[in-house]
Design an enzyme around this catalytic site. Structure first.
Site, PDB file in Angstrom:
ATOM      1  N   GLU A  96     -50.376  21.680  43.489  1.00 20.76           N
ATOM      2  CA  GLU A  96     -49.371  22.665  43.111  1.00 20.76           C
ATOM      3  C   GLU A  96     -49.790  23.407  41.847  1.00 20.76           C
ATOM      4  O   GLU A  96     -50.417  22.840  40.947  1.00 20.76           O
ATOM      5  CB  GLU A  96     -48.014  21.989  42.889  1.00 20.76           C
ATOM      6  N   CYS A 109     -49.763  27.565  35.273  1.00 19.77           N
ATOM      7  CA  CYS A 109     -49.855  26.137  35.003  1.00 19.77           C
ATOM      8  C   CYS A 109     -50.731  25.533  36.100  1.00 19.77           C
ATOM      9  O   CYS A 109     -50.339  25.504  37.269  1.00 19.77           O
ATOM     10  CB  CYS A 109     -48.465  25.513  34.992  1.00 19.77           C
ATOM     11  N   CYS A 116     -51.846  11.816  40.027  1.00 16.15           N
ATOM     12  CA  CYS A 116     -52.227  11.368  38.685  1.00 16.15           C
ATOM     13  C   CYS A 116     -52.182   9.847  38.647  1.00 16.15           C
ATOM     14  O   CYS A 116     -51.293   9.237  39.235  1.00 16.15           O
ATOM     15  CB  CYS A 116     -51.298  11.948  37.621  1.00 16.15           C
ATOM     16  N   CYS A 120     -47.074   7.819  33.730  1.00 20.46           N
ATOM     17  CA  CYS A 120     -46.077   8.055  32.687  1.00 20.46           C
ATOM     18  C   CYS A 120     -44.692   7.918  33.317  1.00 20.46           C
ATOM     19  O   CYS A 120     -44.413   8.497  34.367  1.00 20.46           O
ATOM     20  CB  CYS A 120     -46.267   9.431  32.069  1.00 20.46           C
ATOM     21  N   CYS A 123     -42.520  11.061  34.400  1.00 17.76           N
ATOM     22  CA  CYS A 123     -43.206  12.179  35.069  1.00 17.76           C
ATOM     23  C   CYS A 123     -43.165  12.012  36.576  1.00 17.76           C
ATOM     24  O   CYS A 123     -43.538  10.962  37.109  1.00 17.76           O
ATOM     25  CB  CYS A 123     -44.656  12.259  34.583  1.00 17.76           C
ATOM     26  N   CYS A 340     -41.862  21.511  33.754  1.00 15.12           N
ATOM     27  CA  CYS A 340     -42.771  20.546  33.137  1.00 15.12           C
ATOM     28  C   CYS A 340     -42.447  19.127  33.589  1.00 15.12           C
ATOM     29  O   CYS A 340     -41.317  18.666  33.472  1.00 15.12           O
ATOM     30  CB  CYS A 340     -42.650  20.663  31.618  1.00 15.12           C
TER      31      CYS A 340
END
Length: 358
Positions: A96, A109, A116, A120, A123, A340
């Protein structure tokens, strides 16, 4: 001469690689430079349209190579003008990218990995898990495909932030290969001042980045004011503790025009107290730095919530009172899961095919 690609996609190859390719086909080296400018500066997709190359060389190129951007599988448009692009990759994976227009500029972005590995806790990309690194061509393809879709001219004010899916410093060679082409005046022509890499704090790679002659700006995802708190939110802190990360930041060689950026996602009742703000100020004292405060972008899968605006403003004021430039960043595209920390391949069915946005 370096090894030369025998067939396939030319997107992602640098100038030297394309020069070697030209020589391997019996052409002068400068023909590779013409290919390079055509692919990245002129944004030509059809190899037969390289009219500055001989007809014979074009025929060979067309028979063995192509210039292919990642496929835009779906676009999700936000009420605020942001667009989340879902790309389908050749191996069936997806990534994305988010386009955010403003009156005098546009920001992309970019993702550096599919998923990932860093987990975290706040996230949504962590929910995808780690799949693979992106190639330089897949990174550049995000920029080229979106600028083509949005009809953005070369030379316009474009900001690029590696803040999408993945940890850029865990794919540093490919990210830097892409950045070199992005920032090259004969390539895509985006000034280094307008390119930012964001990291959770992979200290050895920060040190590697510091020695690179062509390096973008650096942003650090801080998100906590003490070790135990940061380890609970960001497990990578157990390997690269906050105190050591700040030491690496203090040793980082800033250029005269440059500041380090520290990103701080505010989580209600977790890291948003006055005491947190004072500790952050202590951590950053003496650094040429600025802080971006990001009220959390929530969703049903995770338990965190953003603080009320008064709490965000109070946190900002404490930092500003201690002479730390501090800005509040309200993320774009929240209604399309593009804000974000929200990129998680939302809009994909279990079988991997795109669905309509919620």
């Amino acid at each position: 001469m370096a090894s030369v690609i025998q067939s396939g996609n030319l997107l992602g190859l640098g100038r030297t690689e394309l020069e070697d390719l030209a020589v391997s086909h019996g052409q002068p080296r400068y023909r590779g430079g013409q290919l390079y400018r055509g692919i990245y500066a002129r944004r030509v997709l059809d190899l037969s349209a390289f009219t500055d190359l001989s007809r014979e060389f074009r025929a060979v190129l067309c028979s063995r190579h192509q210039i292919t951007y990642p496929e835009i599988a779906r676009e999700f448009a936000s009420r605020d003008g942001a667009v989340r692009y879902l790309f389908r990759l050749d191996d069936g994976n997806s990534l994305e990218t988010v386009y955010m227009p403003e009156a005098d500029r546009a920001t992309l972005c970019l993702s550096s990995q599919v998923g990932c590995a860093l987990d975290c806790r706040f996230c949504f990309t962590a929910l995808v898990g780690a799949r693979r690194n992106l190639t330089a061509g897949e990174i550049l393809g995000q920029v080229l495909a979106v600028t083509a879709a949005q009809n953005l001219p070369r030379g316009g004010r474009l900001n690029l932030v590696f803040m999408g899916m993945g940890e850029p410093l865990l794919n540093l060679p490919k990210v830097l290969a892409a950045v070199k082409i992005l920032a090259d005046a004969k390539g895509m022509g985006v000034p280094l001042r307008r390119i930012t890499i964001s990291t959770v704090g992979i200290i050895p790679r920060i040190q590697d980045l510091a020695s690179e002659p062509t390096r973008p700006k650096l942003a650090i995802s801080l998100n906590a004011s003490e070790e135990e708190q940061r380890s609970a939110l960001m497990p990578i802190n157990r390997k690269y503790p906050l105190t050591e990360l700040l030491q690496a930041c203090r040793a980082y060689p800033l250029r005269p025009w440059e500041h380090l950026t520290f990103e701080y996602v505010l989580l209600e009742g977790c890291n948003d107290s006055d005491a947190d703000a004072r500790r952050v100020a202590d951590l950053l004292r003496g650094l040429r730095a600025k802080v971006n405060l990001i009220p959390y972008n929530s969703g049903p899968e995770l338990p965190y919530r953003p603080p009320p605006l008064e709490r965000v403003l109070a946190f900002q004021q404490i930092l500003r009172d201690r002479r730390i430039p501090t800005f509040i960043r309200i993320s774009r595209g929240q209604d399309i899961h593009a804000a974000c920390g929200q990129l998680s391949l939302a809009g994909l069915r279990q079988d991997g095919l795109p669905t309509s946005p919620a």
